[in-house]
Design a protein around this motif. Structure first.
Motif, mmCIF file in Angstrom:
data_model
loop_
_atom_site.group_PDB
_atom_site.id
_atom_site.type_symbol
_atom_site.label_atom_id
_atom_site.label_comp_id
_atom_site.label_asym_id
_atom_site.label_seq_id
_atom_site.Cartn_x
_atom_site.Cartn_y
_atom_site.Cartn_z
ATOM 1 N N VAL A 1 10.711 4.170 -1.891
ATOM 2 C CA VAL A 1 10.389 5.572 -2.203
ATOM 3 C C VAL A 1 10.473 5.780 -3.719
ATOM 4 N N ASP A 2 9.433 6.379 -4.277
ATOM 5 C CA ASP A 2 9.433 6.692 -5.705
ATOM 6 C C ASP A 2 10.453 7.765 -6.031
ATOM 7 N N MET A 3 11.210 7.564 -7.115
ATOM 8 C CA MET A 3 12.061 8.648 -7.611
ATOM 9 C C MET A 3 11.174 9.553 -8.462
ATOM 10 N N GLY B 1 11.138 -1.793 -10.354
ATOM 11 C CA GLY B 1 10.736 -1.219 -11.638
ATOM 12 C C GLY B 1 9.241 -0.922 -11.666
ATOM 13 N N HIS B 2 8.803 -0.220 -12.690
ATOM 14 C CA HIS B 2 7.378 0.122 -12.834
ATOM 15 C C HIS B 2 7.076 0.254 -14.321
ATOM 16 N N LEU B 3 6.232 -0.650 -14.832
ATOM 17 C CA LEU B 3 5.883 -0.669 -16.267
ATOM 18 C C LEU B 3 4.371 -0.656 -16.456
ATOM 19 N N LEU C 1 0.865 -1.188 0.000
ATOM 20 C CA LEU C 1 0.000 0.000 0.000
ATOM 21 C C LEU C 1 0.897 1.231 0.000
ATOM 22 N N THR C 2 0.349 2.350 -0.401
ATOM 23 C CA THR C 2 1.118 3.595 -0.307
ATOM 24 C C THR C 2 0.910 4.211 1.073
ATOM 25 N N ALA C 3 1.861 5.051 1.468
ATOM 26 C CA ALA C 3 1.704 5.927 2.639
ATOM 27 C C ALA C 3 2.643 7.100 2.427
ATOM 28 N N ILE D 1 5.560 -0.887 1.985
ATOM 29 C CA ILE D 1 4.937 0.453 1.957
ATOM 30 C C ILE D 1 5.645 1.242 0.861
ATOM 31 N N LEU D 2 4.844 1.757 -0.056
ATOM 32 C CA LEU D 2 5.385 2.583 -1.135
ATOM 33 C C LEU D 2 5.099 4.048 -0.825
ATOM 34 N N VAL D 3 6.170 4.825 -0.719
ATOM 35 C CA VAL D 3 6.000 6.278 -0.641
ATOM 36 C C VAL D 3 5.922 6.725 -2.096
ATOM 37 N N GLY D 4 4.700 6.674 -2.634
ATOM 38 C CA GLY D 4 4.506 6.888 -4.068
ATOM 39 C C GLY D 4 4.540 8.372 -4.411
ATOM 40 N N ASP D 5 4.909 8.634 -5.681
ATOM 41 C CA ASP D 5 4.825 10.033 -6.111
ATOM 42 C C ASP D 5 3.365 10.431 -6.348
ATOM 43 N N SER D 6 2.436 9.464 -6.105
ATOM 44 C CA SER D 6 1.008 9.797 -6.056
ATOM 45 C C SER D 6 0.747 10.777 -4.913
ATOM 46 N N ALA D 7 1.738 10.996 -4.040
ATOM 47 C CA ALA D 7 1.658 12.068 -3.034
ATOM 48 C C ALA D 7 1.359 13.400 -3.720
ATOM 49 N N VAL E 1 14.361 2.189 -3.909
ATOM 50 C CA VAL E 1 13.702 3.222 -4.715
ATOM 51 C C VAL E 1 12.907 2.551 -5.832
ATOM 52 N N LYS E 2 11.930 3.283 -6.362
ATOM 53 C CA LYS E 2 11.157 2.777 -7.508
ATOM 54 C C LYS E 2 11.284 3.775 -8.659
ATOM 55 N N MET E 3 11.392 3.218 -9.882
ATOM 56 C CA MET E 3 11.555 4.061 -11.071
ATOM 57 C C MET E 3 10.625 3.594 -12.178
ATOM 58 N N GLY F 1 0.936 -6.051 -8.933
ATOM 59 C CA GLY F 1 0.001 -5.435 -9.871
ATOM 60 C C GLY F 1 -0.882 -4.377 -9.250
ATOM 61 N N ILE F 2 -1.271 -3.418 -10.100
ATOM 62 C CA ILE F 2 -2.341 -2.473 -9.748
ATOM 63 C C ILE F 2 -3.171 -2.355 -11.021
ATOM 64 N N GLY F 3 -4.383 -2.875 -10.975
ATOM 65 C CA GLY F 3 -5.182 -2.928 -12.194
ATOM 66 C C GLY F 3 -4.583 -3.898 -13.190
HETATM 67 O O1 KIV Z 1 2.856 6.543 -6.908
HETATM 68 C C1 KIV Z 1 2.165 5.528 -6.702
HETATM 69 O O2 KIV Z 1 1.270 5.509 -5.843
HETATM 70 C C2 KIV Z 1 2.427 4.343 -7.508
HETATM 71 C C3 KIV Z 1 1.489 3.188 -7.367
HETATM 72 C C4 KIV Z 1 0.227 3.485 -8.064
HETATM 73 C C5 KIV Z 1 2.089 1.923 -7.815
HETATM 74 O O3 KIV Z 1 3.359 4.317 -8.245
#
Ligand code: KIV
Length: 271
Positions: free
Chosen positions: A89-91, A143-145, A28-30, A47-53, A119-121, A209-211
């Protein structure tokens, strides 16, 4: 109960073990200390610190505006709360594309200033040089595709990706390239379930996966979406586990009524 519930700390090694054993990975993101603390104590694996922030915390329309400093602020807030989950953490956009030296220094700042685990890219072969350089410094990369929101201006829409054979073939090649470069896991966003399952079967690293259907090794959702804090965003893949929007609205309205009616604070709520 899963044997993995007992594990005190999730590492990239534990995640590959989970894939081998057929144990699904939860993610999940936080973006802040309080939410991360709840999610971690509940037993989430990643826990993904997504750039969806950029969307859910800052109110921007896309993920592009969020800065490295802002991601570091969110990342360090999350890490302070977490004892068990692996924190990724998302780059952010513009900190790694097309310049592997800059990519490495961005990743080093994230790792040094947040104490995150990885990190995620977003992207495949076009970012492979940056991915390799970061990995060579001992920094784990996810990775993220598929749907990669940082490229929204290239694609123009947030619709399902890789429906056509050419794009699907490229996605498979990209996934293999990321695995060969040394990524410890890959996120696949909004692609046909059969393609995602094919990728998960081809790769030995976990595919989240997401969707992307149920045939992958784990699932990720944005916490605000799954708790129903967001009202506007309702893609088909989203399962809402709560309606916090209406619960919070009700609580705030009750507070307003109590303050205005003189009911709050009562005698026991004062000194
Ligand atoms: O930034 C994000 O929340 C994400 C997820 C949707 C995977 O990259």
């Amino acid at each position: 109960m899963s044997v993995y519930t007992e594990i005190k700390r999730i590492t990239t090694h534990v995640l590959s073990e989970m894939k081998l054993q057929g144990e699904k990975i939860s993610m999940l993101t936080a973006y802040d200390y309080s939410m991360a603390s709840i999610i971690d104590k509940a037993g989430i694996d990643i826990i993904l610190v997504g750039d969806s922030a950029s969307n859910v915390m800052a109110g921007y329309e896309t993920t592009l505006p969020i800065t490295l400093d802002q991601m570091i602020y969110h990342g360090s807030s999350v890490v302070r709360a977490v004892n068990r989950a692996l924190v990724v953490v998302d780059m952010p956009f513009g900190t790694y594309q097309g310049n592997s030296k800059q990519a490495l220094s961005s990743a080093i700042r994230i790792m040094k200033e947040t104490s995150a685990d990885a990190v995620k890219m977003e992207g495949g072969q076009e970012i492979i040089e940056s991915v390799k350089r970061i990995l060579s410094a001992g920094i784990p990369v996810m990775g993220h595709l598929g749907l990669t929101p940082q490229s929204i201006h290239k694609f123009g829409t947030y619709t399902v990706r890789a429906k056509e054979k050419q794009e699907a073939d490229k996605l498979i090649e990209d996934a293999i390239a990321l695995q060969d470069a040394g990524c410890f896991a890959i996120v696949l966003e909004k692609i046909p379930a059969c393609l995602a399952e094919k990728v998960a079967k081809k790769l030995y690293i976990p595919v989240i996966g997401i969707g992307a259907g149920g045939g992958v090794d784990g699932q990720v959702l944005v916490i605000h979406d799954m708790l129903g804090i967001n009202q506007e965003f309702s893609p088909r893949f989203l399962r809402r586990y709560h309606n916090l929007y209406s619960e919070m609205t009700g609580a705030v309205q009750a507070y307003i009524n109590d303050v205005k009616g003189g009911d709050f604070p009562n005698e026991k709520e004062q000194y």
